[in-house]
Design an enzyme around this catalytic site. Sequence first.
Site, PDB file in Angstrom:
ATOM      1  N   GLY A  12       0.813  -1.219   0.000  1.00 36.90           N
ATOM      2  CA  GLY A  12       0.000   0.000   0.000  1.00 36.90           C
ATOM      3  C   GLY A  12       0.845   1.267   0.000  1.00 36.90           C
ATOM      4  N   LYS A  16      -2.555   2.647  -4.475  1.00 38.90           N
ATOM      5  CA  LYS A  16      -3.131   3.786  -3.782  1.00 38.90           C
ATOM      6  C   LYS A  16      -2.380   5.094  -4.060  1.00 38.90           C
ATOM      7  CE  LYS A  16      -6.593   1.616  -2.294  1.00 38.90           C
ATOM      8  NZ  LYS A  16      -6.394   0.327  -1.731  1.00 38.90           N
ATOM      9  N   SER A  20     -10.993  -0.255   3.830  1.00 40.32           N
ATOM     10  CA  SER A  20     -10.202  -1.483   3.791  1.00 40.32           C
ATOM     11  C   SER A  20     -10.671  -2.450   4.879  1.00 40.32           C
ATOM     12  CB  SER A  20      -8.740  -1.151   4.058  1.00 40.32           C
ATOM     13  OG  SER A  20      -8.371  -0.045   3.288  1.00 40.32           O
ATOM     14  N   CYS A  33     -13.380  -4.300   5.172  1.00 40.88           N
ATOM     15  CA  CYS A  33     -14.789  -4.228   5.599  1.00 40.88           C
ATOM     16  C   CYS A  33     -15.700  -5.021   4.676  1.00 40.88           C
ATOM     17  CB  CYS A  33     -15.259  -2.776   5.651  1.00 40.88           C
ATOM     18  SG  CYS A  33     -14.517  -1.833   6.972  1.00 40.88           S
ATOM     19  N   LYS A  44     -15.185  -5.565   1.212  1.00 35.68           N
ATOM     20  CA  LYS A  44     -15.242  -5.114  -0.181  1.00 35.68           C
ATOM     21  C   LYS A  44     -14.910  -6.270  -1.138  1.00 35.68           C
ATOM     22  CE  LYS A  44     -12.804  -1.296  -1.437  1.00 35.68           C
ATOM     23  NZ  LYS A  44     -11.599  -1.848  -2.015  1.00 35.68           N
ATOM     24  N   THR A  45     -13.790  -6.950  -0.869  1.00 34.72           N
ATOM     25  CA  THR A  45     -13.403  -8.042  -1.770  1.00 34.72           C
ATOM     26  C   THR A  45     -14.446  -9.152  -1.743  1.00 34.72           C
ATOM     27  OG1 THR A  45     -11.084  -7.513  -1.459  1.00 34.72           O
ATOM     28  CG2 THR A  45     -11.575  -9.685  -2.342  1.00 34.72           C
ATOM     29  N   ASN A  66      -3.182  -8.187   8.496  1.00 34.76           N
ATOM     30  CA  ASN A  66      -3.247  -7.540   7.176  1.00 34.76           C
ATOM     31  C   ASN A  66      -2.425  -8.325   6.133  1.00 34.76           C
ATOM     32  OD1 ASN A  66      -4.069  -5.479   5.399  1.00 34.76           O
ATOM     33  ND2 ASN A  66      -2.207  -4.285   5.750  1.00 34.76           N
ATOM     34  N   ARG A  85      -1.565 -10.656   3.036  1.00 35.56           N
ATOM     35  CA  ARG A  85      -2.297 -10.538   1.769  1.00 35.56           C
ATOM     36  C   ARG A  85      -1.887 -11.598   0.759  1.00 35.56           C
ATOM     37  NH1 ARG A  85      -5.387  -5.511   0.933  1.00 35.56           N
ATOM     38  NH2 ARG A  85      -5.422  -4.533   2.977  1.00 35.56           N
ATOM     39  N   ARG A 141     -17.905  -0.424   8.649  1.00 37.93           N
ATOM     40  CA  ARG A 141     -17.987  -1.271   9.840  1.00 37.93           C
ATOM     41  C   ARG A 141     -18.784  -0.497  10.883  1.00 37.93           C
ATOM     42  NH1 ARG A 141     -14.613  -5.836  11.272  1.00 37.93           N
ATOM     43  NH2 ARG A 141     -13.852  -5.947   9.139  1.00 37.93           N
TER      44      ARG A 141
HETATM   45  C1  SPV Z   1      -6.496  -1.071   1.217  1.00 36.43           C
HETATM   46  O1  SPV Z   1      -5.926  -0.997   2.319  1.00 36.43           O
HETATM   47  O2  SPV Z   1      -7.517  -0.419   0.943  1.00 36.43           O
HETATM   48  C2  SPV Z   1      -5.984  -1.974   0.183  1.00 36.43           C
HETATM   49  C3  SPV Z   1      -4.627  -2.456   0.317  1.00 36.43           C
HETATM   50  O3  SPV Z   1      -6.647  -2.225  -0.780  1.00 36.43           O
HETATM   51  S1  SPV Z   1      -3.473  -1.193   0.173  1.00 36.43           S
HETATM   52  O4  SPV Z   1      -2.640  -1.493  -0.942  1.00 36.43           O
HETATM   53  O5  SPV Z   1      -2.748  -1.176   1.418  1.00 36.43           O
HETATM   54  O6  SPV Z   1      -4.172   0.068  -0.029  1.00 36.43           O
HETATM   55 MN    MN Z   2      -8.283  -0.750  -0.938  1.00 43.21          MN
END
Ligand code: SPV
Ligand code: MN
Length: 626
Positions: A223, A230, A271, A273, A275-276, A386, A388, A419
């Site tokens: 991230g 991001k 993040s 919550c 989404k995926t 966290n 991944r 959340r």
């Molecule tokens: C998030 O934290 O919203 C992500 C992973 O999708 S990151 O690359 O850390 O942003």
């Molecule tokens: Mn994200």
Amino acid sequence: MASVNELLKKRLTADNYKKIVALDNPKMHDFVADAIELTQPASVFVCSGSDADNAYIRELAIKNGEELPLDIPGHTCHFDGYYDQGRDKGNTKYLLPTGSNLGDILNSIDKKAGVEEVRSYLADSMAGREMLICFFCLGPLGSDFSIPCVQITDSPYVAHSEIILYRPGYKQFKKIGSSPDFFRFIHSEGELENAVSKNVDKRRVYIDLEENLVYSVNTQYGGNTIGLKKLALRLAINKASNESWLAEHMFLMGAHGPNGRVTYFAGAFPSACGKTSTSMLPGQMIVGDDIAYLRKKARQARCVNVEKGIFGIIRDVNAKDDPIIYEALTSQCEVIFSNVLIDSQNKPNWLGMGKELPVEGINHSGQWHKGKTDNDGNEITASHKNARYCLNIPDLGNCDPSLNNPEGVVVGGIVYGGRDSDTWVPVEQAFNWTEGIIIKGAALESETTAATLGKEGVRTFNLMSNLDFLSIPLGRYIQNNLDFAKGIDNPPLIFSVNYFLRGKDGKYLNGMADKKVWILWAELRVNGDVEAIETPTGLIPKYEDLAKLFKEHLHTQYDQADYVQQFTIRIPENLAKLDRVEKIYKEKVPDTPQILYDSFAEARKRLKTAQHKHGDYISPFDLIAQ
Ligand code: SPV
Ligand code: MN
């Protein structure tokens, strides 16, 4: 410029020089030449995106110890440093030119001082290492949505992640010729100790919006380092604002309605919550899980996934709850695991994988055993919360055929979720676009999670789940969202969802699988198939429509008592939320559009009228009866 050309010729091998000059782009050449002079790499590799070049990067990641091969071919594991496990919000700043202002909420630093600081950390940072120069494209290739990008990094792990996550951009660069319109990222891990960034106190992510350029140093966590993720989202939000489109922290998925109908939803959740998992609902199709661009085309709202892979949270991915991802993670395809536990058989293990975890192995803290504590006396979990996985969406069994459609898909609905233990009902439609953007999106709050460094479980304001990435004043961002519907014949319907509602005993009121019913109800609403009940906060489902969906899609009986408990309108909590959020706008967001305050006042009035008539907690049946 002759000197740039001379420098490139001198510092690159003939083969790499040929690849870079085949792209006739002076701005990109200047960027590369400056980066070489600044960071002083031992060698430079230009990745053309060919199979051979990509393979070189994959191998380099293993050779330099940033990735360890696992038992299944194509699977590797990467570790970030113990204190480098999430996005560093505190040290991520906009480089602010003298005289400009982004408001109090966005983190910024004087441009001159910031550039000087970050360049001092980058100076000589690649000595003894290979610089990698990679080209990618945000959005599908050859599309109005496409944004070409160049990433410079000394981390083959970062480059490898981007090969998985983004479409190749070398050819796109050929197409744009000498155009200066592209994003640039420069990253260095800085000094390494045991293959992880050592100087995390000097971790910096600095963003130059004028130059469409991001610097990242002394960190490895995706991230903070994967430029196109991001870091590019921040640049894209600014670009979108100037060009009247939207760059959002949103999944994109196709929900299947009756008779083979597909309706696309874009959804913004902070993040970690859900989404995926919403983008991966059983029986539905995924386009993307994290970042979406929306544009108006032919009076429609069209949307693409900026990425082609997923950098997803692995915690709680198991065969029962996430069968499709679990299948990919346990079969032969390209996967980078990060911050999981490697056992003696060289297999990855993670929290919530659905089986007992080994009591020892190797994780982000080094050699690990159950009960191991860190320097502060905290127990170190087997895998990080966290932790991944990084994989290609086409390797999933439910990849939507429109993933690479240059036109994108038509968006039928937009979903905002956070959340929230005590305020919002599980699903609700906003009365209209303006209400949806303001009362759902701009009022979004969520309890913090492990995706960012800092304390978990604190309720925080996070408009459109995009607050961490906003690069323009908040009021302008809200206005852009409001304006987006102008000129669209059927703007997407807007919904809120809440998967985290709890009862008085603190237990969750819904199961993980229920989210499928909420989305399929929204699908029916978008197509005008079911009616809804009007409440002071929006439009909620009728019991019988949900009972039918639960039966058909989850094969469960949905009790009326559960419905009443879940869909009770909680007046005091909703009023308190409006007060909390309005206070933030009043105190911290000077450019808040007046319509936000007007909508809040109307929402408050509706809540108070209902309270007067029905009391603090209102069953949906009281509202039908009226
Ligand atoms: C998030 O934290 O919203 C992500 C992973 O999708 S990151 O690359 O850390 O942003
Ligand atoms: Mn994200």
